[in-house]
Design an enzyme around this catalytic site. Structure first.
Site, PDB file in Angstrom:
ATOM      1  N   GLY A   1     -16.985  68.701 -68.714  1.00 10.00           N
ATOM      2  CA  GLY A   1     -17.183  67.323 -67.835  1.00 10.00           C
ATOM      3  C   GLY A   1     -17.156  67.662 -66.613  1.00 10.00           C
ATOM      4  O   GLY A   1     -17.814  66.962 -65.536  1.00 10.00           O
TER       5      GLY A   1
ATOM      6  N   GLU B   1     -45.160  76.175 -54.594  1.00 11.99           N
ATOM      7  CA  GLU B   1     -45.310  77.613 -54.573  1.00 11.99           C
ATOM      8  C   GLU B   1     -46.136  78.087 -55.981  1.00 11.99           C
ATOM      9  O   GLU B   1     -45.845  79.265 -56.274  1.00 11.99           O
ATOM     10  CB  GLU B   1     -44.348  78.643 -53.879  1.00 11.99           C
ATOM     11  CG  GLU B   1     -44.468  78.793 -52.491  1.00 11.99           C
ATOM     12  CD  GLU B   1     -45.803  78.973 -52.193  1.00 11.99           C
ATOM     13  OE1 GLU B   1     -46.452  80.098 -52.225  1.00 11.99           O
ATOM     14  OE2 GLU B   1     -46.480  78.414 -51.190  1.00 11.99           O
TER      15      GLU B   1
HETATM   16  C1  FAD Z   1     -39.790  69.705 -53.253  1.00  8.58           C
HETATM   17  C2  FAD Z   1     -41.080  69.919 -53.214  1.00  8.58           C
HETATM   18  C3  FAD Z   1     -41.676  70.476 -52.245  1.00  8.58           C
HETATM   19  C4  FAD Z   1     -42.967  70.831 -51.871  1.00  8.58           C
HETATM   20  N1  FAD Z   1     -43.359  71.343 -50.528  1.00  8.58           N
HETATM   21  C5  FAD Z   1     -44.519  71.221 -50.235  1.00  8.58           C
HETATM   22  C6  FAD Z   1     -45.050  71.834 -49.071  1.00  8.58           C
HETATM   23  O1  FAD Z   1     -44.431  72.120 -47.948  1.00  8.58           O
HETATM   24  N2  FAD Z   1     -46.577  71.809 -48.682  1.00  8.58           N
HETATM   25  C7  FAD Z   1     -47.374  71.494 -49.812  1.00  8.58           C
HETATM   26  O2  FAD Z   1     -48.558  71.759 -49.582  1.00  8.58           O
HETATM   27  N3  FAD Z   1     -46.978  71.366 -50.768  1.00  8.58           N
HETATM   28  C8  FAD Z   1     -45.681  71.173 -51.314  1.00  8.58           C
HETATM   29  N4  FAD Z   1     -45.279  70.734 -52.628  1.00  8.58           N
HETATM   30  C9  FAD Z   1     -46.329  70.589 -53.656  1.00  8.58           C
HETATM   31  C10 FAD Z   1     -46.200  71.657 -54.516  1.00  8.58           C
HETATM   32  O3  FAD Z   1     -46.781  72.791 -53.990  1.00  8.58           O
HETATM   33  C11 FAD Z   1     -47.239  71.091 -55.773  1.00  8.58           C
HETATM   34  O4  FAD Z   1     -46.580  69.928 -56.432  1.00  8.58           O
HETATM   35  C12 FAD Z   1     -47.318  72.243 -56.668  1.00  8.58           C
HETATM   36  O5  FAD Z   1     -48.684  73.173 -56.166  1.00  8.58           O
HETATM   37  C13 FAD Z   1     -47.726  71.767 -58.197  1.00  8.58           C
HETATM   38  O6  FAD Z   1     -48.874  70.704 -58.006  1.00  8.58           O
HETATM   39  P1  FAD Z   1     -49.101  69.417 -58.749  1.00  8.58           P
HETATM   40  O7  FAD Z   1     -47.966  68.817 -58.027  1.00  8.58           O
HETATM   41  O8  FAD Z   1     -50.276  68.842 -58.363  1.00  8.58           O
HETATM   42  O9  FAD Z   1     -48.852  69.720 -60.294  1.00  8.58           O
HETATM   43  P2  FAD Z   1     -50.122  69.516 -61.215  1.00  8.58           P
HETATM   44  O10 FAD Z   1     -50.854  70.733 -61.059  1.00  8.58           O
HETATM   45  O11 FAD Z   1     -50.404  68.287 -61.265  1.00  8.58           O
HETATM   46  O12 FAD Z   1     -49.208  69.707 -62.546  1.00  8.58           O
HETATM   47  C14 FAD Z   1     -48.761  68.807 -63.672  1.00  8.58           C
HETATM   48  C15 FAD Z   1     -48.720  69.488 -65.011  1.00  8.58           C
HETATM   49  O13 FAD Z   1     -50.076  70.055 -65.225  1.00  8.58           O
HETATM   50  C16 FAD Z   1     -49.884  71.441 -65.714  1.00  8.58           C
HETATM   51  N5  FAD Z   1     -51.264  71.984 -65.307  1.00  8.58           N
HETATM   52  C17 FAD Z   1     -51.738  72.011 -64.210  1.00  8.58           C
HETATM   53  N6  FAD Z   1     -52.878  72.761 -64.339  1.00  8.58           N
HETATM   54  C18 FAD Z   1     -52.971  73.398 -65.249  1.00  8.58           C
HETATM   55  C19 FAD Z   1     -53.914  74.364 -66.010  1.00  8.58           C
HETATM   56  N7  FAD Z   1     -54.969  74.889 -65.264  1.00  8.58           N
HETATM   57  N8  FAD Z   1     -53.694  74.710 -67.202  1.00  8.58           N
HETATM   58  C20 FAD Z   1     -52.507  74.314 -67.628  1.00  8.58           C
HETATM   59  N9  FAD Z   1     -51.606  73.443 -67.309  1.00  8.58           N
HETATM   60  C21 FAD Z   1     -51.750  72.809 -66.138  1.00  8.58           C
HETATM   61  C22 FAD Z   1     -48.580  71.961 -65.040  1.00  8.58           C
HETATM   62  O14 FAD Z   1     -48.208  72.965 -65.610  1.00  8.58           O
HETATM   63  C23 FAD Z   1     -47.752  70.861 -65.146  1.00  8.58           C
HETATM   64  O15 FAD Z   1     -47.114  70.658 -66.235  1.00  8.58           O
HETATM   65  C24 FAD Z   1     -43.783  70.341 -52.841  1.00  8.58           C
HETATM   66  C25 FAD Z   1     -43.631  70.084 -54.198  1.00  8.58           C
HETATM   67  C26 FAD Z   1     -42.212  69.777 -54.288  1.00  8.58           C
HETATM   68  C27 FAD Z   1     -41.641  69.224 -55.635  1.00  8.58           C
END
Ligand code: FAD
Length: 664
Positions: free
Chosen positions: A401, A424
């Site tokens: 807890g 990343e």
């Molecule tokens: C705290 C935080 C800080 C960040 N800082 C920065 C920053 O400084 N600069 C910046 O530019 N970005 C930043 N980001 C953004 C981050 O880089 C993106 O959120 C990340 O690249 C994931 O992309 P998305 O959010 O579009 O996820 P999505 O790609 O939409 O993912 C959603 C789901 O779809 C799945 N998926 C996606 N494509 C496929 C595929 N081809 N095959 C199978 N499954 C798939 C993924 O596994 C996931 O489960 C930040 C994010 C967070 C949370």
């Protein structure tokens, strides 16, 4: 009153030289000395206090982060710290801030993608913090699929400028850290349009705010995207939203190391190869893997110390109860995480070497190892961050807890850490990239192309498809070659099984989609093999200090055998080991847990974390847990008054009501 070390009896049980282990953990005596000095400097400075963080409102929290960042910078200048010292100091301040992106993404992007001239212009400003930068890639509509970004940078030959636009709502930049409130500049990723042609996504340096009054420049809409998971945690960071409306920048602000746009608007490939950009990615991911070992070791340190303090059940004749660390279930959950922390430390160290190796080769125009290095860092980023996020949560549960209290330090650590599974590169998307690389490697085996680096074992695929483990007794599992062969055979067979299944599809892309869940598992097996093999390689080195190497051998065996136990299905279904050999691995694991037990506290002491850095009532060095928890509770704002605000309006009327018609 003299301070009592409640964990002293535990420390006295250690069978190895903790001071020497500290050096191994830090990487070198020099690295230890710098890290130790910086951590103590931060811990002794009241400005860097962080225990009140979960209680602060967003605005207060953010302002305090700005204050800490400014103070850290002041100390860096006053003390004339070098790059490594400054990095360590910021690390121990332990508060996500715009500076992370400035130093960790903005500067590396300019270094990696800017021409010499651009570097000369922008880097001195950035190094002196006369400009503050962020990395603006992700948009509301696209993150993982970078090629789907919608922001445009259209070349205007009339004025020799790019015109940046956000044509849709979904093209709004969304997430970049440091963007929301602080950055003056950003490296913005946008579709380059020249002469009406879409030339793909490229990076541009864009000034966002005035250097005089910090107001957004004309055409720029900018703000914070709102509260994120947890109290305190990542809310000290101003992740931002950004839109462009005809924002003009000079042509020389496109990062042109690889592709140049001439005065006439022609695109010219420079003589610098495109692959150079991968070098930056390898660098950034290597830092993420190092951070994983820090976050996991921190959680493990808290859970281990607390497990030695906490007692439940088992009292005989009024004697003390059993320390929960002595329960075998506690050990079977905790010690693999302790072993993983060490494993990730060494793989992080190895990745540093890989980065140097890759950089050297790129400079010599040798790109032969680049795809492998790129896949390897992608996979290791995914593996270590996922295991660390899960591991921190397991440590919270290991603390029962009290682990759920913010004063344990674990909720905030978890909340800060988990997005590293997403940023990343989303961890699943990264594993799919690794899988593609593995499938390509297998498909090229027939053509005589020799697999390199961490895929070199694929070159022995025929032997690995047939080998049988010769484990006969539990101790056989302590032999490095036995462990290595089992992991190589499992990884090779899982990849080959995927490749065979893929070959049945007429459309390979359709096959890849259909089989993607299996491909991800094959990629995980490959990455686990890398971690195990590099840990084994580390043990080949000369490691001084009484008992140090023996402890590392035990931890390495725990890491590997825990994976055998956890993924027994893979090892059995691929026929790498028999069910009997699987149970022998488990038997050996139990014995290893008993060997770690007396050394557990010393093994976490070797991380050399100050109480300030741990930020945990449960993980205190001296084990004085209960008085600290008790005191922390009284600090909560709710306890500022004995009768709570709201009593008169809401509680008292309820207590005093005369109910006549209730149906309860
Ligand atoms: C705290 C935080 C800080 C960040 N800082 C920065 C920053 O400084 N600069 C910046 O530019 N970005 C930043 N980001 C953004 C981050 O880089 C993106 O959120 C990340 O690249 C994931 O992309 P998305 O959010 O579009 O996820 P999505 O790609 O939409 O993912 C959603 C789901 O779809 C799945 N998926 C996606 N494509 C496929 C595929 N081809 N095959 C199978 N499954 C798939 C993924 O596994 C996931 O489960 C930040 C994010 C967070 C949370």
């Amino acid at each position: 009153m003299e301070a009592v070390d409640h964990l002293a009896p535990e420390r006295n049980r250690a069978q190895f030289d903790v001071e020497e282990m500290k050096i191994v953990w830090a990487g070198s005596r020099d690295a230890f000395e710098v890290s130790d000095r910086m951590s103590r400097l931060v811990a002794s400075d009241p400005v860097f206090r962080k225990d009140n963080r979960p209680m602060l409102g967003r605005k207060e929290l953010f302002k305090n982060t700005l204050r800490k960042a400014a103070h850290a910078w002041k100390r860096i200048i006053e003390l004339r710290l070098n790059e490594e010292e400054a990095y360590r100091l910021r690390f121990y301040v332990d508060e996500p801030a715009f500076t992370d992106l400035h130093w960790g993404m903005f500067i590396p992007a300019i270094k990696g993608q800017g021409t010499e001239e651009q570097q000369q212009k922008w880097l001195p400003l950035a190094y002196k913090m006369q400009i503050i930068g962020c990395y603006a890639q992700t948009e509301l509509g696209h993150g993982s699929n970078v090629q789907g970004l919608e922001t445009t940078a259209t070349f205007d030959p009339q004025t020799d400028e790019f015109v940046i636009n956000s044509p849709t709502l979904t093209s709004s930049k969304w997430w970049p850290g440091g963007l929301g409130k602080v950055s003056t500049h950003a490296v913005v990723y946008a579709r380059l349009i020249t002469d009406g042609q879409d030339q793909g996504v490229h990076g541009f340096i864009v000034q966002l705010r005035s250097l005089d009054d910090h107001l957004p420049l004309p055409g720029i809409t900018i703000g914070d995207i709102g509260m994120k998971f947890g109290n305190g945690a990542y809310n000290s960071m101003d992740n931002g939203v950004l839109r462009f409306d005809d924002v003009r920048i000079p042509r020389n602000q496109m990062l042109m190391r690889v592709l140049q746009v001439t005065r006439e608007g022609k695109c010219v490939q420079s003589n610098v190869p495109r692959q150079l950009i991968y070098g930056t990615m390898v660098y950034v991911r290597q830092t993420i893997v190092s951070d994983a070992s820090c976050a996991l070791s921190r959680a493990v340190c808290i859970a281990t110390r607390y497990s030695a303090v906490r007692r439940q059940f088992g009292s005989h004749n009024g004697g003390p109860e059993t320390q929960v660390i002595d329960y075998k279930t506690q050990q079977a959950r905790l010690f693999p995480l302790l072993a993983s922390a060490y494993a990730f430390r060494f793989i992080g160290e190895w990745l540093k070497w890989l980065y140097t190796d890759v950089t050297g080769r790129l400079q010599a125009n040798d790109f032969s190892t680049l795809p492998e290095a790129h896949a390897c860092t992608a996979g290791l980023k995914s593996l270590t961050t996922s295991a660390t996020a899960d591991g921190i949560e397991e440590c919270r549960k290991l603390c029962g807890g009290h682990g759920y209290l913010c004063s344990s330090g674990l909720p905030e650590l978890f909340a800060v850490y988990i997005p590293s599974c997403t940023y990343e590169g989303d961890n699943v998307v990264l594993l799919l990239q690794v899988a593609r690389h593995l499938m390509k490697t297998i498909s090229q085996l027939g053509s005589g192309k020799k697999p390199v680096g961490t895929t070199a074992y694929m070159g022995r695929v025929e032997q690995l498809m047939q080998c049988r483990s010769d484990v006969q007794i539990a101790e056989d599992w302590l032999k490095p070659n036995v462990v290595l062969e089992a992991f190589e055979a499992r990884a090779a067979r899982m990849s080959v099984a995927c490749a065979q299944a893929l070959s049945k599809f007429t459309n390979p892309e359709e096959g890849f989609q259909q089989l993607s869940a299996d491909l991800v598992e094959a990629a995980v097996a490959h990455c686990q093999l890398i971690v195990v093999s590099k840990f084994l390689e580390k043990l080949q080195q000369d490691i001084p200090g009484k008992g140090v190497k023996q402890q590392l051998q035990i931890l390495c065996s725990i890491y590997a055998l825990f994976l055998v136990h956890k993924h027994l299905g893979d090892f059995l279904s691929t026929g790498c080991i028999t069910a009997k050999q699987g149970s022998l691995a488990n038997e050996q694991l139990r014995s290893l847990y008993s060997q770690v037990r007396p050394n557990a506290i010393a093994l976490v002491d070797a991380f050399d974390y100050t109480d300030h850095y741990l930020g945990s009532a449960l993980g205190r060095y001296d084990g004085n847990v209960y008085p600290t928890l008790y005191e922390e509770a009284w600090k909560d704002p709710l306890n500022e008054s004995v009768v709570p605000d709201g009593y008169q309006e809401y509680v008292r009327p309820m207590l005093k009501q005369q109910l006549r018609n209730a149906r309860l």
